[in-house]
Design a protein around this motif. Sequence first.
Motif, PDB file in Angstrom:
ATOM      1  N   PHE A   5       0.767  -1.120   0.003  1.00  0.00           N
ATOM      2  CA  PHE A   5       0.049  -0.084  -0.012  1.00  0.00           C
ATOM      3  C   PHE A   5       1.060   1.316   0.079  1.00  0.00           C
ATOM      4  N   VAL A   6       2.168   0.872  -0.114  1.00  0.00           N
ATOM      5  CA  VAL A   6       2.970   2.180  -0.079  1.00  0.00           C
ATOM      6  C   VAL A   6       4.047   1.907  -1.359  1.00  0.00           C
ATOM      7  N   THR A   7       4.477   3.308  -1.894  1.00  0.00           N
ATOM      8  CA  THR A   7       5.617   3.096  -2.994  1.00  0.00           C
ATOM      9  C   THR A   7       7.045   2.900  -2.282  1.00  0.00           C
ATOM     10  N   MET A 282      -9.371  -6.978  10.687  1.00  0.00           N
ATOM     11  CA  MET A 282      -9.317  -5.402  10.415  1.00  0.00           C
ATOM     12  C   MET A 282      -7.829  -4.733  10.163  1.00  0.00           C
ATOM     13  N   LEU A 283      -6.728  -5.163  10.704  1.00  0.00           N
ATOM     14  CA  LEU A 283      -5.597  -4.582  10.744  1.00  0.00           C
ATOM     15  C   LEU A 283      -4.466  -5.437   9.866  1.00  0.00           C
ATOM     16  N   GLY A 284      -4.771  -6.765   9.821  1.00  0.00           N
ATOM     17  CA  GLY A 284      -3.416  -7.469   9.414  1.00  0.00           C
ATOM     18  C   GLY A 284      -2.999  -7.164   8.000  1.00  0.00           C
ATOM     19  N   PRO A 285      -3.937  -6.844   6.945  1.00  0.00           N
ATOM     20  CA  PRO A 285      -3.371  -6.283   5.486  1.00  0.00           C
ATOM     21  C   PRO A 285      -3.038  -4.831   5.531  1.00  0.00           C
ATOM     22  N   ASN A 286      -3.519  -4.208   6.616  1.00  0.00           N
ATOM     23  CA  ASN A 286      -3.331  -2.726   6.498  1.00  0.00           C
ATOM     24  C   ASN A 286      -1.710  -2.611   7.404  1.00  0.00           C
ATOM     25  N   GLY A 287      -1.133  -3.281   7.532  1.00  0.00           N
ATOM     26  CA  GLY A 287       0.085  -3.124   8.118  1.00  0.00           C
ATOM     27  C   GLY A 287       1.252  -3.894   7.694  1.00  0.00           C
ATOM     28  N   HIS A 370       4.644  -8.401   4.106  1.00  0.00           N
ATOM     29  CA  HIS A 370       3.085  -7.831   4.196  1.00  0.00           C
ATOM     30  C   HIS A 370       2.475  -8.489   5.407  1.00  0.00           C
ATOM     31  N   ASP A 371       1.122  -7.934   5.643  1.00  0.00           N
ATOM     32  CA  ASP A 371       0.161  -8.447   6.462  1.00  0.00           C
ATOM     33  C   ASP A 371       0.793  -8.571   7.992  1.00  0.00           C
ATOM     34  N   SER A 372       1.606  -7.552   8.430  1.00  0.00           N
ATOM     35  CA  SER A 372       1.889  -7.644   9.851  1.00  0.00           C
ATOM     36  C   SER A 372       1.160  -6.619  10.698  1.00  0.00           C
ATOM     37  N   GLY A 373       0.084  -6.097  10.012  1.00  0.00           N
ATOM     38  CA  GLY A 373      -0.484  -4.925  10.930  1.00  0.00           C
ATOM     39  C   GLY A 373      -1.312  -5.541  12.277  1.00  0.00           C
ATOM     40  N   ALA A 374      -1.318  -6.801  12.251  1.00  0.00           N
ATOM     41  CA  ALA A 374      -2.000  -7.483  13.455  1.00  0.00           C
ATOM     42  C   ALA A 374      -1.152  -8.611  13.883  1.00  0.00           C
TER      43      ALA A 374
END
Length: 419
Positions: A5-7, A282-287, A370-374
């Motif tokens: 989600f970031v460049t 809620m958070l996994g993919p957003n971190g 990837h996927d370390s938001g949770a």
Amino acid sequence: MKRPFVTLDQLRSMTEQYPTPFHLYDEKGIRENARRLKQAFAWNPGFKEYFAVKATPNPAILKILREEGCGADCSSLTELMMSDRSGFTGPEIMFSSNDTPAEDFKLAAQLGATINLDDFTHIDFLKETIGYIPETISCRFNPGGTFTIGESTEGFQVMDTPGDSKYGFTREQLFAGFKKLKAMGAKRFGIHAFLASNTLSNEYYPTLAGILFQLAVELEQETGCDICFINLSGGVGIPYKPDQPANDIAAIGEGVRQQFEKILVPAGMGDVAIYTELGRFMLGPNGCLVTKVLHFKHTYKEYVGVDACAANLMRPAMYGAYHHITVMGKEDAPCDHKYDVTGGLCENNDKFAVDRMLPEVEIGDLLVIHDSGAHGFSMGYNYNGKLRSAEVLLQEDGSTRLIRRAETPEDYFATLIFD
């Protein structure tokens, strides 16, 4: 294919201000996910998501979720304190704990949190601890036996054998517990259950809902207790691997609605509220974890050494869990090199990937894990004297904000007594 989600340009700018490694969160993605969940259960007027604080315990994240209408699911004294300081009040807090110390129950009661009891013996313990039984109370149900549905994102289901789980009341204890709690002054009751972790199946929640809805009907009929809410807890997983299908939260919500209409409405229980506790979803993919390549090692295998380690993200070392890795700037390059991606701990399981096919990696490359938001930062630790990394929020307007500074050696030594 998974895309960050970031460049690369954004990350290069960030690393000038925040040294790697650091955990990065996407505010836009968090808010969008919260809204999708809310819409999926909009058919239930009392619906509320109680975000599992243990997944991502950071006030900035909690405040975003509270703005989106979420509550906080806490399991310890400090999670209760964090939720309180983040603005959650009273019934916005759910306290689900096990082997619970008295001081935790005391604070939960002081804050007006809804207490979810894990064991029959905790009924008397709670009364002795706080001096009364709250008028609103919940109990955690464990049906025993085995529970298997869908696919786990780890290749196995972490809690697919409830009979081996340390959590919850048996069916007999639950009926006896409700009767006892009612006699001790409880007036409003809830049921909670968590039977499987990290499922990739739109059928998990509807299946669990069917079990709990039928149980609620039988409980209300036999005990006369007023069941006001049913908490489906967590367990809805995310696709860690690029070829795994994502859960459809709209389909999941519709499946639960169908069970609700089939079981609860005919029993005159159409006013029951549905609660969820979705940390990973809620958070996994957003971190993600951002780390830099430091070294290569050419021995019996090809190793890429990075400046993060299992102390920053322990799931691969602990579970053998898969986390996708993007070599930033090489998103479309062929994955024609096989590497183990490793950290610097004195443990051979300190590997983010084993035999992973990636584009050719160079020293100084930035990697996104990837996927370390949770269950990423929150499971960090200080083995080998490693220090916990910073947490950074990528805000909706594209700017960044430090939401937890990196630990320093002074933090590590602060609790030690040398004399």
